[in-house]
Structures are given as structure tokens and as C-alpha cells.
Enzyme design. Sequence first.
Site, PDB file in Angstrom:
ATOM      1  N   LYS A 181       0.850  -1.203   0.000  1.00  0.00           N
ATOM      2  CA  LYS A 181       0.000   0.000   0.000  1.00  0.00           C
ATOM      3  C   LYS A 181       0.879   1.244   0.000  1.00  0.00           C
ATOM      4  O   LYS A 181       0.658   2.174  -0.778  1.00  0.00           O
ATOM      5  CB  LYS A 181      -0.873   0.047   1.270  1.00  0.00           C
ATOM      6  CG  LYS A 181      -2.101  -0.809   1.231  1.00  0.00           C
ATOM      7  CD  LYS A 181      -2.884  -0.621   2.534  1.00  0.00           C
ATOM      8  CE  LYS A 181      -3.956  -1.663   2.694  1.00  0.00           C
ATOM      9  NZ  LYS A 181      -4.593  -1.682   4.009  1.00  0.00           N
ATOM     10  N   GLN A 199      -4.889  -1.440   9.466  1.00  0.00           N
ATOM     11  CA  GLN A 199      -4.666  -2.789   8.942  1.00  0.00           C
ATOM     12  C   GLN A 199      -5.225  -3.834   9.908  1.00  0.00           C
ATOM     13  O   GLN A 199      -4.918  -3.813  11.098  1.00  0.00           O
ATOM     14  CB  GLN A 199      -3.151  -3.002   8.709  1.00  0.00           C
ATOM     15  CG  GLN A 199      -2.809  -4.311   8.045  1.00  0.00           C
ATOM     16  CD  GLN A 199      -3.419  -4.449   6.651  1.00  0.00           C
ATOM     17  OE1 GLN A 199      -3.414  -3.513   5.858  1.00  0.00           O
ATOM     18  NE2 GLN A 199      -3.968  -5.609   6.357  1.00  0.00           N
ATOM     19  N   ASP A 213     -11.478   2.870   2.812  1.00  0.00           N
ATOM     20  CA  ASP A 213     -11.780   1.441   2.619  1.00  0.00           C
ATOM     21  C   ASP A 213     -13.272   1.234   2.349  1.00  0.00           C
ATOM     22  O   ASP A 213     -13.679   0.201   1.822  1.00  0.00           O
ATOM     23  CB  ASP A 213     -11.415   0.643   3.886  1.00  0.00           C
ATOM     24  CG  ASP A 213     -10.025   0.025   3.791  1.00  0.00           C
ATOM     25  OD1 ASP A 213      -9.571  -0.252   2.668  1.00  0.00           O
ATOM     26  OD2 ASP A 213      -9.405  -0.185   4.856  1.00  0.00           O
TER      27      ASP A 213
END
Length: 302
Positions: A54, A98, A121
Site C-alpha cells: 500500500k 490494517q 476502505d
Amino acid sequence: MTAKLIKGSEIREQILAEIKEEVQKIKKSHGKVPGLVTILVGQNPASISYVTLKVKTAEECGFKEVQDNQPETISEADLLALIDKYNRDDSIHGILVQLPLPKHINEKKVLNAIDPDKDVDGFHPVNVGRLMIGGSEVKFPPCTPAGIQELIVRAGVETKGAEVVVVGRSNIVGKPIAMMMVQKGVGANSTVTIVHTATKDLAYHCKRADILIVAAGVPGLVKPEWIKPGACVIDVGVNRVGEKISEKTGKKVAILRGDVDFDEAVKVAGYITPVPGGVGPMTITMLMKNALKSLKFTLGIA
Ligand code: NAD
């Protein structure tokens, strides 16, 4: 018939190039770049490699990237305070936590603490609600479903009026992609069926699909005889079925297989995504797109 391969690894490069170009334009016109923070708690090796990817992609796109590593022992209160700090930071447009988090931390509480307008997200209940309403309400479509839709659109597959069958009803893939395909608009406007573990006749439904989206996590679940000739098959499944030595690096790597019997399905379908190299590369790409969108919302140019 041999199906046309929908190569996510190539489409990813096109989208990243588009993002980079837009970031440079906005930097010139507004003096700002998207700011993305990734919070990693502990040292889970799978999480580290995902976060590293990422960070690398965000840097490649010209973003301001903050990697915030926290010890496994961080308290829930301290993690919530950290999220609050980034919620208030105007240079940060996207906050990623995460998963998984250590057992002493309530994941739901942490994810729900992220400002929905920085939830790139797209997992916050507010963004799930926005997705359900559709149209201009949608701020951040969840990344894997957004990647699936992008693949279908860029492959030039007609979605309007198409019979879409989604195998799987998870909150991160099955339900949101079904919701996205049913909305009015480009790359959607389909008739959608969701099938799952309680479905009586999986084959019957799959055979009706013009677009078959499979996200079950069961290697080879979908048989070639379940595929309508010429259908578009999107295989989301990523299943580790063994290990091999990589010819490139000489290191052990996982053998990955999708949810569709690819070797046979490719002879029946009109379009198909390979595993790996199909849906997989799209998730982080769409995350970058959401982070850019978030900056554009704050600048009033989205
Ligand atoms: P999940 O386990 O949360 O959900 C799987 C769904 O499939 C469930 O709703 C279940 O009802 C359904 N299902 C399972 N077995 C079935 C069967 N035999 N018949 C009918 N339905 C069945 O999984 P998920 O998170 O949605 O992920 C699904 C797959 O997609 C996994 O292989 C995962 O690794 C992969 N995945 C890939 C990406 C990516 O490439 N970027 C992202 C997310 C998930």
C-alpha cells in the site's frame, strides 16, 4: 471459444497512470496531494507485506504517505486517540487500519471511530449506507467490489439489463458488489441474484448468469458446465493450494487458485479474470482512487 482474459495487472497500470496524472494536476492547481495514513498494530507478517505494498503504491502515485506502526501492546484507548488525531489532521484524507488487530482491541469500535469522510476502505456503516442509496451519495465504494466493477467496464461488457449472479454474501465482496451492480448508472443497472451456502441449486443460478462474480473462497467451486457460453466470469477467489519454488527468485511461493476451474472455464466463457493477476491487483489500486477522491471532496472538485 477461448475467453478474452481480463488482466487486472494491466488495467491496474492504466488506472495508476491516470491517478498520478491527476495528482500532479491538483498539486499544481491547488498545492495539495492526497494524504494517506496506514496504521499497523504489531508485526503480523501478512499485514506487513500488505501494508508495504500500500505504502509503495501510494508513494508511486505521488501521495503523502504516513506509515504509523504501533506496538502489539497499544491499548484500545490509545489507538482510538490516534485515530482521532488523524481525523482532525487536514493533511490526511484517508485513514487505514490494517486488520487483524490484537485480541484485546475491539475491531468494530476502532473502524467505526474513523471519520466516514476519511474511510477510504468504505467499511464504515455510514459508507455502507451511502453505497446502498447509490448515485451521488456514494463517496468511497469498497475497494475489491469497485475493482471488479472497473474490470467489467474496462473490458467493455454490457451490464445494463444483464443477469448478474454473485456467489458469496460477505460484507467485503459479495453484498457490496451485488448492491453496486443493481444501482442505476454506468457499469451497473443489472438484474442481480446473490447465491450462498444455503442456496439449493448453485449450478442453476450460475448457468443463468451473463456476468458471474464468484467470491466464495472455495478452490474450483464453479464448474465449466455451470457457465453460460460467452458469459463474463469474474473470479475473486484467492486460495492457497500449495507451495512452489519461484523461477524468478528461487524462494518458496504460494500456489494460488481461484474459485473457478479456470482451465476449462476459459473454453466456455466470453471473458474471464485469471488468478493471480485478475481481481487481486485492483484492490489497492481502487484504494488509491478513493484517497484521491477524498482530497477532491475536500477541495470541492469531486
Ligand atoms: P468470506 O469467507 O467472508 O465469504 C465467502 C462467501 O461465500 C460466504 O458468504 C459464503 O456463504 C459463500 N460460500 C462459501 N462456500 C460456498 C459454497 N460452497 N457455495 C455457495 N456459497 C459459498 O470470503 P470473502 O472475504 O468474501 O472472500 C472470498 C474469496 O475472495 C476468498 O478466496 C478471498 O481470499 C478472496 N478475496 C480476494 C480479494 C482480492 O483479490 N483483492 C479481496 C477479498 C477477498
